[in-house]
Design a protein around this motif. Structure first.
Motif, PDB file in Angstrom:
ATOM      1  N   PHE A 193       0.774  -1.304   0.169  1.00 18.26           N
ATOM      2  CA  PHE A 193       0.049  -0.014  -0.127  1.00 18.26           C
ATOM      3  C   PHE A 193       0.906   1.226  -0.030  1.00 18.26           C
ATOM      4  N   ALA A 194       1.826   1.143   0.609  1.00 22.17           N
ATOM      5  CA  ALA A 194       2.774   2.216   0.642  1.00 22.17           C
ATOM      6  C   ALA A 194       3.423   2.658  -0.607  1.00 22.17           C
ATOM      7  N   GLU A 195       3.696   1.599  -1.445  1.00 26.64           N
ATOM      8  CA  GLU A 195       4.276   1.763  -2.579  1.00 26.64           C
ATOM      9  C   GLU A 195       3.205   2.197  -3.757  1.00 26.64           C
ATOM     10  N   ILE A 196       2.022   1.891  -3.469  1.00 34.23           N
ATOM     11  CA  ILE A 196       1.068   2.202  -4.275  1.00 34.23           C
ATOM     12  C   ILE A 196       0.820   3.618  -4.162  1.00 34.23           C
ATOM     13  N   ALA A 197       0.674   4.231  -2.931  1.00 34.18           N
ATOM     14  CA  ALA A 197       0.394   5.549  -2.470  1.00 34.18           C
ATOM     15  C   ALA A 197       1.490   6.530  -2.997  1.00 34.18           C
TER      16      ALA A 197
END
Length: 243
Positions: A193-197
């Motif tokens: 999720f951090a990479e997507i954000a």
């Protein structure tokens, strides 16, 4: 394309027919200059560049761009003139694109009027003007992204205040998604999720341009982002034209 340009000229002329356009430009120029030279520690840094200016741009546009877009469609719907616009011999997507291009041209004019900052760094030092030009390109793309979001949300309501608040909220999500606070919080739970954000962050994309890096992936991102929200705008206008 002639119909798109006709709508764009009509809308752009409408901006300068009222004091709103001039107020927006003055506020933008005052804030951009004061933030760059004061909070940006322009002189203390001892570097002849516009990194502080480009660092503040996503947050300046966060409030000023929705102030432009909140009337694009909400005002048309409130006054009932949207029916007249859509009965003209133009496709809905042409009306959407024309309004967007007019607002984008207005933002381009506001950015161009910050040229004294560019002159200042050239007087004080020997900056890499190619990097500065890339930063301006990135700033214009961020403005376009915010405008596309704001225009779509303006089409969803007759209330300009609601359109403004929604646009600020959605644009804030994309501006702040790559900040350390958000990415650290997400990485502690689900690293993906951090990479997507981070990949969705408009601020991070602008940071690349501010360093003079024009990556094809960033260009595709902005083009896709703008195209998606313009498509949403067209769908909303089509769905609500009879309201």
């Amino acid at each position: 394309m002639r119909a798109v340009l006709a709508v764009a000229r009509r809308e752009l002329a409408g901006y300068f027919a009222t004091p709103v356009a001039y107020v927006f430009i003055v506020i933008f120029l005052v804030l951009s200059g004061s933030l760059t030279f004061s909070l940006g520690n322009f002189f203390a840094r001892g570097q002849a560049d516009l990194q502080p200016f480009f660092g503040f741009i996503p947050w300046l546009f966060l409030f000023l761009v929705p102030a432009i877009t909140m009337r694009l469609w909400a005002e048309e719907r409130r006054l009932g003139t949207i029916e007249l616009l859509l009965t003209l011999p133009i496709a809905q997507w042409q009306a959407v694109l024309g309004k967007f291009l007019a607002a984008w041209a207005f933002c381009a004019i506001a950015l161009a009027l910050t040229f004294p900052l560019w002159i200042t760094i050239n007087v004080l030092g020997d900056p890499d003007n190619g990097v500065v030009l890339c930063g301006y390109l990135g700033s214009l793309l961020v403005a376009g992204a915010y405008l596309a979001v704001g225009a779509a949300l303006s089409a969803a309501t007759k209330n300009q205040v609601i359109a403004f608040v929604l646009a600020v909220a959605v644009c804030f999500l994309f501006a702040a998604s790559g900040s350390p606070v958000v990415t650290d919080f997400l990485s502690q739970r689900v690293a993906a999720f951090a990479e997507i954000a981070r990949s969705l962050s408009l601020s991070d994309r602008l940071g690349n341009f501010g360093r003079g890096v024009v990556d094809a992936r960033d260009l595709v991102y902005f083009a896709s982002f703008i195209a998606f929200w313009l498509f949403v705008n067209t769908v909303i206008v089509d769905a609500r034209k009879a309201d």
